[in-house]
Design a protein around this motif. Structure first.
Motif, PDB file in Angstrom:
ATOM      1  N   ILE A 194       0.839  -1.205   0.000  1.00 44.43           N
ATOM      2  CA  ILE A 194       0.000   0.000   0.000  1.00 44.43           C
ATOM      3  C   ILE A 194       0.872   1.253   0.000  1.00 44.43           C
ATOM      4  N   GLY A 195       1.910   1.254   0.843  1.00 50.62           N
ATOM      5  CA  GLY A 195       2.798   2.408   0.908  1.00 50.62           C
ATOM      6  C   GLY A 195       3.551   2.642  -0.378  1.00 50.62           C
ATOM      7  N   LEU A 196       3.915   1.580  -1.084  1.00 44.71           N
ATOM      8  CA  LEU A 196       4.681   1.713  -2.320  1.00 44.71           C
ATOM      9  C   LEU A 196       3.886   2.349  -3.452  1.00 44.71           C
ATOM     10  N   THR A 197       2.572   2.447  -3.301  1.00 47.08           N
ATOM     11  CA  THR A 197       1.775   3.161  -4.307  1.00 47.08           C
ATOM     12  C   THR A 197       1.959   4.662  -4.199  1.00 47.08           C
ATOM     13  N   SER A 198       2.557   5.120  -3.091  1.00 47.54           N
ATOM     14  CA  SER A 198       2.702   6.555  -2.859  1.00 47.54           C
ATOM     15  C   SER A 198       4.141   7.029  -2.720  1.00 47.54           C
ATOM     16  N   ALA A 199       5.071   6.133  -2.414  1.00 46.42           N
ATOM     17  CA  ALA A 199       6.426   6.592  -2.117  1.00 46.42           C
ATOM     18  C   ALA A 199       7.476   5.551  -2.464  1.00 46.42           C
ATOM     19  N   GLN A 200       8.729   6.015  -2.525  1.00 52.91           N
ATOM     20  CA  GLN A 200       9.864   5.128  -2.753  1.00 52.91           C
ATOM     21  C   GLN A 200      10.090   4.223  -1.533  1.00 52.91           C
ATOM     22  N   PRO A 201      10.686   3.052  -1.757  1.00 47.21           N
ATOM     23  CA  PRO A 201      10.841   2.098  -0.655  1.00 47.21           C
ATOM     24  C   PRO A 201      11.620   2.631   0.536  1.00 47.21           C
ATOM     25  N   PHE A 202      12.738   3.324   0.299  1.00 45.13           N
ATOM     26  CA  PHE A 202      13.552   3.773   1.425  1.00 45.13           C
ATOM     27  C   PHE A 202      12.934   4.961   2.160  1.00 45.13           C
ATOM     28  N   VAL A 203      12.079   5.718   1.482  1.00 45.83           N
ATOM     29  CA  VAL A 203      11.346   6.789   2.160  1.00 45.83           C
ATOM     30  C   VAL A 203      10.388   6.174   3.179  1.00 45.83           C
ATOM     31  N   ILE A 204       9.687   5.131   2.759  1.00 52.51           N
ATOM     32  CA  ILE A 204       8.793   4.416   3.670  1.00 52.51           C
ATOM     33  C   ILE A 204       9.585   3.857   4.850  1.00 52.51           C
ATOM     34  N   SER A 205      10.729   3.236   4.561  1.00 50.16           N
ATOM     35  CA  SER A 205      11.534   2.608   5.611  1.00 50.16           C
ATOM     36  C   SER A 205      12.039   3.608   6.631  1.00 50.16           C
ATOM     37  N   ILE A 206      12.604   4.727   6.166  1.00 51.55           N
ATOM     38  CA  ILE A 206      13.190   5.703   7.086  1.00 51.55           C
ATOM     39  C   ILE A 206      12.123   6.310   7.990  1.00 51.55           C
ATOM     40  N   PHE A 207      10.982   6.681   7.435  1.00 50.84           N
ATOM     41  CA  PHE A 207       9.893   7.228   8.254  1.00 50.84           C
ATOM     42  C   PHE A 207       9.415   6.186   9.257  1.00 50.84           C
ATOM     43  N   ARG A 208       9.294   4.954   8.803  1.00 57.25           N
ATOM     44  CA  ARG A 208       8.858   3.864   9.682  1.00 57.25           C
ATOM     45  C   ARG A 208       9.809   3.694  10.853  1.00 57.25           C
ATOM     46  N   PHE A 209      11.097   3.610  10.577  1.00 52.26           N
ATOM     47  CA  PHE A 209      12.073   3.365  11.630  1.00 52.26           C
ATOM     48  C   PHE A 209      12.216   4.555  12.571  1.00 52.26           C
ATOM     49  N   LEU A 210      12.116   5.758  12.030  1.00 59.53           N
ATOM     50  CA  LEU A 210      12.236   6.950  12.864  1.00 59.53           C
ATOM     51  C   LEU A 210      11.078   7.041  13.858  1.00 59.53           C
ATOM     52  N   ILE A 211       9.861   6.859  13.364  1.00 59.36           N
ATOM     53  CA  ILE A 211       8.686   6.925  14.233  1.00 59.36           C
ATOM     54  C   ILE A 211       8.734   5.835  15.296  1.00 59.36           C
ATOM     55  N   ALA A 212       8.986   4.595  14.863  1.00 60.40           N
ATOM     56  CA  ALA A 212       9.013   3.478  15.807  1.00 60.40           C
ATOM     57  C   ALA A 212      10.128   3.636  16.829  1.00 60.40           C
ATOM     58  N   GLY A 213      11.317   4.008  16.368  1.00 66.43           N
ATOM     59  CA  GLY A 213      12.458   4.137  17.269  1.00 66.43           C
ATOM     60  C   GLY A 213      12.264   5.208  18.313  1.00 66.43           C
ATOM     61  N   VAL A 214      11.771   6.363  17.902  1.00 62.75           N
ATOM     62  CA  VAL A 214      11.560   7.475  18.838  1.00 62.75           C
ATOM     63  C   VAL A 214      10.529   7.098  19.899  1.00 62.75           C
ATOM     64  N   ILE A 215       9.443   6.455  19.479  1.00 67.22           N
ATOM     65  CA  ILE A 215       8.410   6.045  20.444  1.00 67.22           C
ATOM     66  C   ILE A 215       8.980   5.065  21.458  1.00 67.22           C
ATOM     67  N   MET A 216       9.701   4.051  20.977  1.00 65.16           N
ATOM     68  CA  MET A 216      10.247   3.039  21.878  1.00 65.16           C
ATOM     69  C   MET A 216      11.280   3.621  22.835  1.00 65.16           C
ATOM     70  N   LEU A 217      12.141   4.507  22.349  1.00 64.90           N
ATOM     71  CA  LEU A 217      13.161   5.090  23.217  1.00 64.90           C
ATOM     72  C   LEU A 217      12.537   6.028  24.251  1.00 64.90           C
ATOM     73  N   PHE A 218      11.485   6.732  23.863  1.00 60.13           N
ATOM     74  CA  PHE A 218      10.782   7.592  24.822  1.00 60.13           C
ATOM     75  C   PHE A 218      10.174   6.752  25.941  1.00 60.13           C
ATOM     76  N   VAL A 219       9.519   5.656  25.568  1.00 63.20           N
ATOM     77  CA  VAL A 219       8.876   4.798  26.572  1.00 63.20           C
ATOM     78  C   VAL A 219       9.910   4.137  27.478  1.00 63.20           C
ATOM     79  N   THR A 220      10.956   3.562  26.883  1.00 65.36           N
ATOM     80  CA  THR A 220      11.912   2.799  27.684  1.00 65.36           C
ATOM     81  C   THR A 220      12.775   3.670  28.585  1.00 65.36           C
ATOM     82  N   HIS A 221      13.193   4.845  28.094  1.00 59.97           N
ATOM     83  CA  HIS A 221      14.111   5.675  28.880  1.00 59.97           C
ATOM     84  C   HIS A 221      13.417   6.770  29.703  1.00 59.97           C
ATOM     85  N   ILE A 222      12.358   7.345  29.169  1.00 59.55           N
ATOM     86  CA  ILE A 222      11.669   8.439  29.868  1.00 59.55           C
ATOM     87  C   ILE A 222      10.563   7.915  30.774  1.00 59.55           C
TER      88      ILE A 222
END
Length: 295
Positions: A31-59
């Protein structure tokens, strides 16, 4: 209910939840590939997920930061599990169907079992081989109509299989490393950030603004991949690995079954009696390894 029974049911519930969420990634990626390049999807995915997890685990949870050696371990794990595996996976999904994408996940138990036996002298009992055969037969049965009708290229299938090798290597590496009690959420958060960072140069080199539309399909895909998949499914997976890495790998056989169902409702891919028989074989194989294995 006894403690052992409770633990057994907990593992079953976690395993099913993992398989469902992880198998949804192929459809969400398509579904995402109908709108964007593969690595754009990946970077946004990892950034959002990583920030949320680090906020929960450390803060929120106040878990400790990784120590010196643990940073290196997380970097290696992030490269194998995020950069190598998911980087290649999202490329492959441009050239294979959602069903075939979920089918490829079922090859991981074979890679994991063989690599473990070769490198770490894990003993594979007859009942494990039997369950492996039953599960693999179930996957082939369920996949048969899809393999006849789905679009795929030799290059796409090759990249998909290579990505699975990276995933299996990451699984074995995680299970063998001493994490010194480091919280699973901390490991997952930092490995996701590291994996995304390692992909950044590739994104910079391949980015084309005309190929990316940040519409509802893009954000739905990215948010689903980031939260239910990268956070939820990976947490479940790491929990299963911590309990038993060999038994955990067998839950991957359910991913194609769930993948077919999700792709059927979301992308109109077919479900036939082959799927029903495939599910029966997979359930039998999973029953054997979950109830009988003493690895």
């Amino acid at each position: 209910m006894s403690t052992s029974k409770f633990k057994e049911w907990k593992l079953v519930i976690v395993g099913i939840a993992f398989a469902f969420l992880w198998s949804s990634a192929s459809t969400a990626t398509k579904i995402g590939l109908t709108s964007a390049q593969p690595f754009v999807i990946s970077i946004f995915r990892f950034l959002i997920a990583g920030v949320i997890m680090l906020f929960v685990t450390h803060i929120v949870l106040q878990n400790r930061m990784p120590a010196k050696r643990e940073w290196i371990q997380i970097g290696i794990y992030g490269f194998l599990n995020i950069t190598f595996y998911l980087g290649l996976y999202v490329i492959a999904m441009q050239q294979v169907s959602a069903g075939l994408g979920s089918l490829a996940v079922a090859t991981n138990p074979v890679f994991i079992a063989m690599m473990s036996a070769f490198w770490f002298s894990h003993r594979i009992k007859f009942k494990n081989i039997l369950s492996l055969v039953l599960c693999f037969m179930g996957v082939i049965l369920a996949a048969y109509p899809l393999l006849q009708n789905s679009y795929a290229t030799p290059f796409g299938i090759l990249i998909l299989l290579v990505s699975m090798v990276g995933y299996s290597l990451g699984t074995i590496y995680y299970s063998r490393v001493n994490w010194n009690g480091l919280n699973i959420l901390t490991i997952n958060g930092w490995q996701t950030i590291f994996g995304g960072a390692f992909l950044s140069p590739v994104l910079w080199a391949t980015y084309r603004s005309d190929k990316n539309i940040f519409d509802i399909s893009f954000w739905t895909s990215v948010c689903w991949l980031a939260i239910p998949v990268s956070i939820g499914a990976v947490q479940f997976w790491l929990f299963l690995l911590k309990n038993n890495p060999i038994k955990a790998s067998y839950w991957l056989f359910l991913c194609p079954i769930f993948g077919f169902i999700i792709a059927h409702f979301m992308m109109k891919e077919p479900i036939s009696f082959y799927t029903v028989f495939g599910v029966a074989f997979v359930i039998c194989g999973l029953y054997i390894v979950q109830k009988k294995s003493k690895i």
